[in-house]
Design an enzyme around this catalytic site. Structure first.
Site, PDB file in Angstrom:
ATOM      1  N   THR A   1       0.829  -1.207   0.000  1.00 11.52           N
ATOM      2  CA  THR A   1       0.000   0.000   0.000  1.00 11.52           C
ATOM      3  C   THR A   1       0.859   1.251   0.000  1.00 11.52           C
ATOM      4  O   THR A   1       0.645   2.179  -0.790  1.00 11.52           O
ATOM      5  CB  THR A   1      -0.921   0.017   1.230  1.00 11.52           C
TER       6      THR A   1
ATOM      7  N   ARG B   1      -9.459  -0.333   4.152  1.00 12.33           N
ATOM      8  CA  ARG B   1      -9.173  -0.075   2.732  1.00 12.33           C
ATOM      9  C   ARG B   1      -9.925  -1.028   1.804  1.00 12.33           C
ATOM     10  O   ARG B   1     -10.294  -0.653   0.702  1.00 12.33           O
ATOM     11  CB  ARG B   1      -7.668  -0.192   2.455  1.00 12.33           C
TER      12      ARG B   1
ATOM     13  N   TYR C   1     -12.922  -3.968  -3.269  1.00 10.10           N
ATOM     14  CA  TYR C   1     -14.002  -3.506  -4.139  1.00 10.10           C
ATOM     15  C   TYR C   1     -15.041  -4.605  -4.389  1.00 10.10           C
ATOM     16  O   TYR C   1     -16.170  -4.494  -3.936  1.00 10.10           O
ATOM     17  CB  TYR C   1     -13.490  -2.941  -5.470  1.00 10.10           C
TER      18      TYR C   1
END
Length: 296
Positions: free
Chosen positions: A48, A142, A111
């Protein structure tokens, strides 16, 4: 019992970039040398903090290969090869295996997310397609999905699932993972402000953003604890807590790239959609870094 890939502090290393957005390998080399000289126990490349989400596939693989070659076995190199696509994660992971990485760091699918059963299927598929130790990466803030302790336990039965980077922020969850898995799943903190708390619950160290600017100090927090000096570890954790929190006054890695610039390296800009700190946060970060004597 699974031997941990490392004990101590691994740096979740930034990816230095030029003003045009290209990876700055000359500065990367200088920064890696400084990290290793100052106590970093392992390097996590293109996670990340390394802006993996905006690297092209070829750049991603190139960064990993370059880092492995440049580090040249001085410390373990752990390659960030996770994806929300299992197929893509397998492709990235196989490339990292071929290039000589020491281990893989695999973030949960984001997602599209998935169920707990889906997580088991996802990680099992990557495990079976590769030949390196794997660190699960749990960061629900996240990704929108949490690896539950019971799921971590099921995954720990796979021989090369070596550990988990726990960034849920839930210390009770960490304790439950340790209770269920014991020495079959090593635990590393993914939150710099919880290093000591996680060590108290069976952790082996941290995969750290803070290490980008304070590598020796972050290493020492863990090393003191593991050597039996809990009081010294706690004292150092308390001392550097403000600095650790300052690395997250905006979305990671925006603040830490600014901080690395203040330390004296050319971190360069983040790639869009991440933008630089506003002036108030820049001032706060500089003031905090000056408190710790880190501004060059």
């Amino acid at each position: 019992m699974k031997k941990p890939i490392f004990e101590g502090a691994a740096v979740a290393i930034i990816t230095p970039m030029k003003d045009n957005g290209d990876v700055n390998y000359d500065e990367f080399a200088r920064f890696i040398d400084w990290q290793i000289e100052n106590g970093t126990d392992a390097i996590v490349i293109v996670g990340t903090t390394g802006e993996s989400s905006t690297l092209e596939i070829d750049e991603h693989n190139e960064c990993i290969k370059w880092c492995i070659d440049y580090v040249n076995h001085r410390v373990p190199v752990i390659a960030g090869t996770g994806s929300n696509s299992t197929k893509t994660a397998i492709e990235l992971s196989r490339e990292a295996c071929d290039n000589g990485a020491d281990a893989l760091l695999l973030v949960t699918p984001y997602y599209n997310k998935t169920s707990q059963r889906g997580l088991i299927a996802h990680y099992t598929a990557i495990h079976d397609a590769t030949n390196l130790p794997i660190i699960l990466y749990n960061v629900p803030s996240r990704t929108g999905v949490n690896i539950k302790p019971e799921t971590a336990y099921e995954l720990s039965k796979l021989p090369r699932i070596n550990g988990i980077k726990e960034a849920s922020g839930d210390i009770d969850q960490v304790a439950k993972i340790h209770e269920l898995c014991g020495d079959e799943l090593n635990i590393w903190s993914g939150n710099d402000d919880q290093i000591y708390d996680l060590l108290e619950r069976g952790g082996k160290g941290v995969i750290s953003v803070l290490s980008n600017v304070a590598p020796q100090e972050t290493h020492d927090i863990v090393r003191k604890y593991l050597d039996g000096d809990k009081a010294g570890s706690k004292e150092l954790m308390d001392k550097y807590l403000k600095l650790a929190k300052a690395m997250f006054i905006d979305v990671n890695p925006i603040p830490v790239k600014e901080a690395v610039e203040l330390v004296g390296f050319k971190a360069g800009p983040c790639r869009l959609p991440l933008i630089e700190l506003d002036e108030n946060n820049k001032k706060y970060l500089r003031d905090t870094m000056e408190e710790y004597g880190l501004v060059k």
